[in-house]
Motif scaffolding. Sequence first.
Motif, PDB file in Angstrom:
ATOM      1  N   MET A 185       0.268  -3.527  -2.635  1.00  0.00           N
ATOM      2  CA  MET A 185      -1.194  -3.580  -2.625  1.00  0.00           C
ATOM      3  C   MET A 185      -1.706  -2.347  -1.901  1.00  0.00           C
ATOM      4  N   LYS A 186      -2.630  -1.628  -2.525  1.00  0.00           N
ATOM      5  CA  LYS A 186      -3.221  -0.461  -1.890  1.00  0.00           C
ATOM      6  C   LYS A 186      -4.687  -0.360  -2.282  1.00  0.00           C
ATOM      7  N   GLY A 187      -5.452   0.306  -1.454  1.00  0.00           N
ATOM      8  CA  GLY A 187      -6.861   0.446  -1.780  1.00  0.00           C
ATOM      9  C   GLY A 187      -7.672   0.881  -0.590  1.00  0.00           C
ATOM     10  N   GLY A 188      -8.977   0.916  -0.758  1.00  0.00           N
ATOM     11  CA  GLY A 188      -9.890   1.323   0.292  1.00  0.00           C
ATOM     12  C   GLY A 188     -11.238   1.685  -0.292  1.00  0.00           C
ATOM     13  N   THR A 189     -12.048   2.362   0.493  1.00  0.00           N
ATOM     14  CA  THR A 189     -13.393   2.736   0.081  1.00  0.00           C
ATOM     15  C   THR A 189     -13.362   4.026  -0.719  1.00  0.00           C
ATOM     16  N   ILE A 190     -13.911   3.988  -1.921  1.00  0.00           N
ATOM     17  CA  ILE A 190     -13.937   5.154  -2.804  1.00  0.00           C
ATOM     18  C   ILE A 190     -15.116   6.035  -2.428  1.00  0.00           C
ATOM     19  N   GLN A 191     -14.833   7.273  -2.039  1.00  0.00           N
ATOM     20  CA  GLN A 191     -15.867   8.163  -1.516  1.00  0.00           C
ATOM     21  C   GLN A 191     -16.532   8.970  -2.647  1.00  0.00           C
ATOM     22  N   ILE A 192     -17.307   8.279  -3.464  1.00  0.00           N
ATOM     23  CA  ILE A 192     -18.093   8.921  -4.502  1.00  0.00           C
ATOM     24  C   ILE A 192     -19.526   8.424  -4.392  1.00  0.00           C
ATOM     25  N   SER A 193     -20.433   9.103  -5.046  1.00  0.00           N
ATOM     26  CA  SER A 193     -21.834   8.687  -5.025  1.00  0.00           C
ATOM     27  C   SER A 193     -22.046   7.628  -6.098  1.00  0.00           C
ATOM     28  N   TRP A 194     -21.902   6.380  -5.702  1.00  0.00           N
ATOM     29  CA  TRP A 194     -21.991   5.283  -6.677  1.00  0.00           C
ATOM     30  C   TRP A 194     -23.400   5.156  -7.245  1.00  0.00           C
ATOM     31  N   THR A 248       0.430   7.820  -7.608  1.00  0.00           N
ATOM     32  CA  THR A 248       0.968   8.369  -6.363  1.00  0.00           C
ATOM     33  C   THR A 248      -0.103   8.525  -5.291  1.00  0.00           C
ATOM     34  N   GLN A 249      -1.354   8.318  -5.651  1.00  0.00           N
ATOM     35  CA  GLN A 249      -2.446   8.434  -4.691  1.00  0.00           C
ATOM     36  C   GLN A 249      -2.603   7.132  -3.902  1.00  0.00           C
ATOM     37  N   LYS A 250      -3.446   7.201  -2.901  1.00  0.00           N
ATOM     38  CA  LYS A 250      -3.642   6.038  -2.044  1.00  0.00           C
ATOM     39  C   LYS A 250      -4.667   5.057  -2.589  1.00  0.00           C
ATOM     40  N   LEU A 251      -5.560   5.530  -3.441  1.00  0.00           N
ATOM     41  CA  LEU A 251      -6.656   4.704  -3.913  1.00  0.00           C
ATOM     42  C   LEU A 251      -6.687   4.651  -5.424  1.00  0.00           C
ATOM     43  N   LEU A 267      -4.435   0.388   3.335  1.00  0.00           N
ATOM     44  CA  LEU A 267      -5.875   0.468   3.149  1.00  0.00           C
ATOM     45  C   LEU A 267      -6.433   1.745   3.747  1.00  0.00           C
ATOM     46  N   ASP A 268      -7.080   2.535   2.904  1.00  0.00           N
ATOM     47  CA  ASP A 268      -7.783   3.714   3.381  1.00  0.00           C
ATOM     48  C   ASP A 268      -9.100   3.268   3.988  1.00  0.00           C
ATOM     49  N   ARG A 269      -9.464   3.804   5.118  1.00  0.00           N
ATOM     50  CA  ARG A 269     -10.679   3.360   5.780  1.00  0.00           C
ATOM     51  C   ARG A 269     -11.366   4.514   6.483  1.00  0.00           C
ATOM     52  N   ARG A 270     -12.700   4.455   6.515  1.00  0.00           N
ATOM     53  CA  ARG A 270     -13.470   5.439   7.277  1.00  0.00           C
ATOM     54  C   ARG A 270     -13.428   5.078   8.742  1.00  0.00           C
TER      55      ARG A 270
END
Length: 541
Positions: free
Chosen positions: A1-10, A47-50, A449-452
């Motif tokens: 399981m991997k994921g986090g906040t996607i840093q794009i202009s939603w 291979t990326q984190k998100l 989990l990627d996190r700010r």
Amino acid sequence: MKGGTIQISWHEGKPVLTLDFHPLSATLATAGADFDIKFWSISPAGTQKLPVASYLSNLSYHSTAVNVIRFSSSGELLASGADGGDLLIWKLHSADTGQTWKVLKMLRSHLKDILDLQWSTDGTYIISGSVDNSCIIWDVNKGTNLQTLETHAHYVQGVAWDPLGKYVSSLSSDRTCRIYMNKPHKSKGTEKINYVCQQVISKADQPLLKNSQDTKFHLFHDETLPSFFRRLAWSPDGSFLIVPAGSYKINNASESVNAAYIISRKDLSRPAIQLPCASKAVVAVRFCPMIFKLQGTNSLNSAGAFNLPYRIIFAVATLNSLYIFDTESTSPLAVLAGLHYAAITDITWSSDAHYLALSSQDGFCSLVEFENDELGSPYSLSEGKAKEDSMSNLQTGNDIVMQEKPDNMVIEATGNVEGVIADSRKNEAEEKTDDMIIETSGRIGTAELDRRKAKPDKATKQQWNSCAVNFGAQDKAEKQPANPDSEGKQTESREKTALQSSLDGKSGAEEKSGQQFSSSKSTPLSNKPAKKRITPIAIDP
């Protein structure tokens, strides 16, 4: 399981208020305070984190903030509810140049903002809830208002449709959850739906625990809850309903505890189980659309709470964290925290259970990707068993006691994850810390989990050292936020933005810091053991 906040202009940096996965693809629809509905293609992280979110298209028709969007079960229709009472039905059209969505109908009966809606299982009807204190049952094909339910005394912030078609339910800031039964009546030889309020769940008539005083307590937050949404949900098999925004006291001297309530189909008069969460209120619940085989773990079945021949997985969102539960365990499969600076607004699962997404008023969305069979092996329900009398259900007798979680089932934080911070938010969080990995009971893979990040102050460090995920206790340091506008005139530019900035009166970095879950492995600030027992409490009224 991997994921986090996607840093794009939603949505141009404005609050994202709702999102939903298309039932037949990995297309994610989002909407919010910029008035638009946008579509995104979600692909694996590789291979990326998100996971990767790629912009596809947008729908521009609403002239106010869009509070809720939901696809029909067939995926051919999309319903969107907005401020001002507009409810649009969009239809998918195929052409040589690709697929496009066009407005099919506009349904107007609500006088004020629509905060939640849900389709019936067959896609024939919709129930919507509004700031005008009412729910409306719509005939989608005819575009007509079939019935208006005017039983609430305050905003209706969540609605849910029973997958078996017998009930609809609503949750309001008047501190009541109402369940309506369909009692059809015949008119000119035609049978028409007629929903009648069957149960009103508001207070505990008897003490929640045997050692508490015999006093009535409110079960839900009042209008001061700093969220526009209280999204409740029925399980995919219809056997139980989960209701957010719970708040109860064990006795007059105790602090209020935030919780979500599980209500059995066999006894809709009261909660059967409570799922106490952390120090923030629960605002949304969403079920994974897939059902899984039992894993034979130390389960709720041994405590007599569930009697299901399969596992149902669901996500429970508080204002600042996300819990993933199943019906076979006394503890969460995973806990995600510290992903957003402002309140979480909505949750959605992809139809194949590979993705889980959540939206926030900070203008960002987070995505979690699950590996194949990570959640378990799929279980197929035969059509002949989809009847109410065959539904396994929660037992609600006074003898139910949720057993304490064994010591070997823990949530630990270890490892490293680098934070990715949007340029616009670098002034809020500049320092990097180690990544967070959440280890659960071993029935689900490790979550990376990627996190700010935010620099913790002294008070936050102390909170990190003591913030075990403790079911049945509330962090006394948390303060109740200010009241929302009681007049019901919720406009995008004034109220939703004000709500975002008023959560606990904290700055973005302070709010971020206050949300962290950690252990001795995730931060050098704590010298306490990493193992945190999670002890659910059963409602025993």
